[in-house]
Design an enzyme around this catalytic site. Structure first.
Site, PDB file in Angstrom:
ATOM      1  N   CYS A 197       2.795  -7.747   9.421  1.00  0.00           N
ATOM      2  CA  CYS A 197       2.956  -7.436   7.999  1.00  0.00           C
ATOM      3  C   CYS A 197       2.880  -5.935   7.749  1.00  0.00           C
ATOM      4  O   CYS A 197       1.875  -5.291   8.063  1.00  0.00           O
ATOM      5  CB  CYS A 197       1.878  -8.151   7.195  1.00  0.00           C
ATOM      6  N   CYS A 253     -18.961   3.450  -5.188  1.00  0.00           N
ATOM      7  CA  CYS A 253     -20.132   3.980  -5.878  1.00  0.00           C
ATOM      8  C   CYS A 253     -21.331   3.875  -4.929  1.00  0.00           C
ATOM      9  O   CYS A 253     -21.864   2.783  -4.701  1.00  0.00           O
ATOM     10  CB  CYS A 253     -20.369   3.186  -7.158  1.00  0.00           C
TER      11      CYS A 253
END
Length: 353
Positions: A35, A326
């Protein structure tokens, strides 16, 4: 990625689409590794790679569509074409990256994607590339990593047809879906198993045989906040941590193991009060896990070797990834650019050239 290292998929500096003809001394490499969604990202992040395009090659049908290729009747393989600056990145390095994305022993497809259009192949553009590819293939076969013979083909390049626009930069346009597709395909699990068998490039003088110290040792070595975050999955206070507003150039490494995690080149001001990044320093730098605590669904980020809790990743970040990693300052140590060489991280100086 432009010659300056910034993403510039659509145009060169003069407004033209980047090809080997529009950039002085640029060269082209063409690889098939299943892919093409999963093949773009590892190359686009490399300094010296100018552009990566998903497309079709190896068959006789002109201008095939995705549906025609997916049927397996076009003769084409899903592939990527890489435009690169050989003064900054070699064909040998591109081949090394290529082998680390595929199962070269599988002649029937790639992971969950089955069919001739998903088999792996190297399409050489000249005799030098052919010889280099054959040597590289022989080395992979002799490496001892695989029980079965190497099935990756080495084929003379003919024509390449770019895939439809919605396939280009899929990992950037659909980061969450891409992440789950890649994990669900089994690609990452297989590659981690294969490439963890033999130590890779030295990173901070360590290899993949790293063993994390016992928690009682770490409790003595780390500050209370560092231990609470890295080993007890706690979160440090926003705006009251070491790196939330750090603007220096350098890299961030795991506070326990020293493994490289993030680069200042990918750091941005998120306004959250914690250091935030658009992506890890490399494709496999961190591990992501589902986190259903606090009555919500989140994606936790942990370091690969030390299994330190680092923070969480969200899909509300800026381009080019749309992600916001984060992180907790307490889980990391910052190494300024000027100290990278002496601390054993000299390979990352290329990020700041």
């Amino acid at each position: 990625m432009s010659i300056l290292g910034c993403n510039n998929k659509d145009s060169a500096a003069n407004g033209e689409k980047i090809t080997a003809d529009t950039v002085t001394n640029a060269e082209t490499a063409t690889f098939a590794g299943g892919c093409f969604w999963c093949m773009e990202a590892p190359f686009e992040k490399m300094d010296g790679v100018l552009d990566v395009v998903s497309g079709y090659t190896g068959g006789q049908m002109e201008n095939p569509t995705y549906e025609q290729v997916s049927s397996g009747k076009s003769g084409h393989l899903e592939a990527i074409q890489i435009i690169y600056d050989p003064a900054k990145i070699s064909y040998e390095t591109l081949l090394d990256i290529f082998w680390r994305q595929i199962d070269p022993t599988d002649a029937g497809g790639s992971f969950v994607d089955r069919g001739p259009q998903y088999r792996s192949a190297i399409f050489y553009h000249n005799e030098e590339q052919k010889q280099t590819a054959e040597k590289s293939k022989a080395e992979i076969g002799a490496s001892g990593r695989y029980a079965n013979p190497i099935a990756t083909e080495i084929i003379a390049y003919d024509k390449f047809y770019p895939a439809e626009d919605y396939h280009q930069d899929y990992y950037k346009k659909n980061p969450i879906r891409y992440k789950y597709y890649r994990h669900g395909s089994g690609r990452d699990q297989f590659l981690e198993k294969i490439w963890e068998k033999v130590p890779e490039n030295k990173r901070s003088g360590k290899n993949n045989d790293y063993s994390r110290p016992a928690d009682d040792v770490l409790k003595e070595r780390l500050t209370p906040m560092q231990y609470a975050v890295a080993r007890k999955d706690k979160t440090e206070p926003a705006f009251k941590n070491e790196y939330w507003d750090n603007k220096q150039e350098g890299i961030y490494v795991d506070i326990v193991s020293g493994e490289p995690l993030f680069s200042s080149a990918d750091k941005f001001k998120s306004g959250t009060g914690w250091p935030s990044f658009t992506r890890p320093i490399s494709e496999n730098a961190v591990i992501e896990k589902a986190d259903n605590s606090l009555f919500m669904k989140r994606t936790e980020v942990r370091s690969r070797k030390a299994d330190s809790h680092l923070g969480h990743v969200f899909d509300d970040g800026p381009p080019p990834t749309g992600l916001r990693y984060c992180m907790n300052s307490a889980a990391m140590r910052f190494i300024p650019k000027e100290d990278l060489e002496k601390e054993g991280y000299g390979e990352f100086l290329r990020l700041f050239e």
